[in-house]
Design a protein around this motif. Sequence first.
Motif, short mmCIF file in Angstrom:
data_model
loop_
_atom_site.label_atom_id
_atom_site.label_comp_id
_atom_site.label_asym_id
_atom_site.label_seq_id
_atom_site.Cartn_x
_atom_site.Cartn_y
_atom_site.Cartn_z
N GLY A 106 -24.83 5.30 -5.70
CA GLY A 106 -23.85 4.34 -5.18
C GLY A 106 -23.49 3.23 -6.14
N SER A 107 -23.84 3.37 -7.41
CA SER A 107 -23.55 2.30 -8.38
C SER A 107 -22.54 2.77 -9.41
CB SER A 107 -24.84 1.88 -9.08
OG SER A 107 -25.37 2.97 -9.82
N GLY A 108 -21.94 1.82 -10.08
CA GLY A 108 -21.01 2.14 -11.16
C GLY A 108 -19.69 2.68 -10.64
N GLY A 109 -18.81 3.02 -11.57
CA GLY A 109 -17.53 3.61 -11.20
C GLY A 109 -16.61 2.60 -10.55
N VAL A 110 -15.77 3.11 -9.66
CA VAL A 110 -14.80 2.27 -8.97
C VAL A 110 -14.90 2.54 -7.48
CG1 VAL A 110 -12.98 3.99 -9.30
CG2 VAL A 110 -12.35 1.65 -8.78
N GLU A 111 -14.74 1.50 -6.72
CA GLU A 111 -14.72 1.62 -5.27
C GLU A 111 -13.41 1.02 -4.78
OE1 GLU A 111 -17.60 0.92 -1.39
OE2 GLU A 111 -18.14 0.08 -3.35
N MET A 112 -12.73 1.75 -3.92
CA MET A 112 -11.42 1.27 -3.47
C MET A 112 -11.11 1.77 -2.07
SD MET A 112 -9.09 3.60 -6.00
CE MET A 112 -9.45 5.33 -6.24
N VAL A 113 -10.14 1.12 -1.47
CA VAL A 113 -9.60 1.52 -0.18
C VAL A 113 -8.20 2.09 -0.45
CG1 VAL A 113 -8.83 0.77 2.10
CG2 VAL A 113 -10.89 -0.23 1.08
N CYS A 114 -7.97 3.31 0.02
CA CYS A 114 -6.67 3.96 -0.14
C CYS A 114 -6.11 4.27 1.25
CB CYS A 114 -6.80 5.26 -0.93
SG CYS A 114 -7.60 5.10 -2.53
N GLY A 115 -4.83 4.05 1.44
CA GLY A 115 -4.28 4.32 2.76
C GLY A 115 -2.77 4.38 2.75
N LYS A 116 -2.21 4.55 3.95
CA LYS A 116 -0.75 4.64 4.06
C LYS A 116 -0.30 4.25 5.47
CE LYS A 116 -1.09 9.66 4.82
NZ LYS A 116 -0.73 10.99 4.27
N TYR A 117 0.94 3.81 5.53
CA TYR A 117 1.61 3.48 6.78
C TYR A 117 2.74 4.49 7.00
CZ TYR A 117 -0.54 -1.11 5.93
OH TYR A 117 -1.42 -2.12 5.66
N ARG A 118 2.89 4.96 8.22
CA ARG A 118 4.05 5.81 8.55
C ARG A 118 5.24 4.91 8.85
NH1 ARG A 118 3.15 9.26 13.48
NH2 ARG A 118 5.20 10.02 12.87
N LEU A 119 6.39 5.25 8.27
CA LEU A 119 7.59 4.44 8.45
C LEU A 119 8.78 5.30 8.85
CD1 LEU A 119 7.41 2.11 5.31
CD2 LEU A 119 6.43 1.70 7.58
N ASP A 120 9.64 4.74 9.67
CA ASP A 120 10.91 5.37 10.04
C ASP A 120 12.00 4.70 9.22
OD1 ASP A 120 13.20 6.37 11.15
OD2 ASP A 120 12.79 5.68 13.20
N ARG A 121 12.52 5.39 8.24
CA ARG A 121 13.48 4.78 7.32
C ARG A 121 14.93 4.93 7.78
NH1 ARG A 121 10.67 3.01 3.24
NH2 ARG A 121 8.77 4.04 2.55
N SER A 122 15.14 5.39 8.99
CA SER A 122 16.52 5.56 9.45
C SER A 122 17.20 4.22 9.70
CB SER A 122 16.55 6.40 10.74
OG SER A 122 15.84 5.76 11.78
N ARG A 123 16.44 3.19 10.04
CA ARG A 123 16.99 1.85 10.25
C ARG A 123 16.06 0.85 9.59
NH1 ARG A 123 20.36 4.68 11.01
NH2 ARG A 123 21.32 5.43 12.93
N VAL A 124 16.36 0.47 8.37
CA VAL A 124 15.47 -0.39 7.61
C VAL A 124 16.10 -1.77 7.45
CG1 VAL A 124 14.28 -0.71 5.41
CG2 VAL A 124 14.53 1.58 6.36
#
Length: 309
Positions: A106-124
Amino acid sequence: MDVVSDAISTVRLGRPSSSRVRVSGSWCTRLAPYDGAGFHVVLEGGCWLLPDGGAPVSLGAGDAVLLPHGTGHVIADSPVDAVAVERAVPFERWLEGTGPRRPRDGSGGVEMVCGKYRLDRSRVHPLMAELPEVVHLPNRVGSHPELRAVVDLLGRELGEARPGSCMAVPGLLDLFLIYVLRSWMAEATAGAWPAVLGDPVAAAALRALHSDPSAPWTNDRLATEAGVSRPTLARRFTTLVGRPPMAYLTWWRLTLAATLLRDTPDPLATIARRVGYGTPYALSHAFSREFGISPGRYRAEAAGRVAAG
């Protein structure tokens, strides 16, 4: 509601998703273009982000990055060349553990949070539309304390199973998006909407319109609300926003109607009253003229977009 909250609510679909990842050694993964917004937060270590068609971005501990238009990109342990990009492991498979090398202790390297949001781009909303392909907020001492607090809480919630985490994480991700937008507006040197929301007259008028879009607004009433004369309101608002106040109100009412058609089962008569139209016919006529589609057909197509996600 306020402009930023409304701009987000009109495009948000469902709940955001995220994963906490710790990797070390040599690694490279690709996230395909997505009909939503992606984000990464580096908790420890550092890595590189290479957006499609853009310049590499170095990410350090505490950095937050938002890709609001779903731009495809590569993240890797070091700057990557074209060959490495071609060999990048698809993110979903990488996340399952077939690509990254996870340190046993559990040591070294990189630790990160990755994610995404769903979006409706028809009316932005134009505020969302003018965001750059990559919003990078480097970690700097004393800057954006609210965002830093959310990043810290998010890392803790994702780091271990805690009671109530299934509710806490989506709420924190909502706050993360809001604070990223606030931070971008505070630092932006270009773009119309940071200037719009920083102008006391335009901001006051927009706050009034978004707080009560169904009210019988007139230019005179709105000017009184903003504390200026009608000509001053018209000049300042039109110059900054790009359309006159009543034209913006019409557009916003119809955009809000589209959101209600997508997100609620309410009949058209109820929606018409909520957005300031006297009859369903009046709303249907205005909606079809603005968007080139009837409310009923829009609702059916929106239901398809939600189900497809």
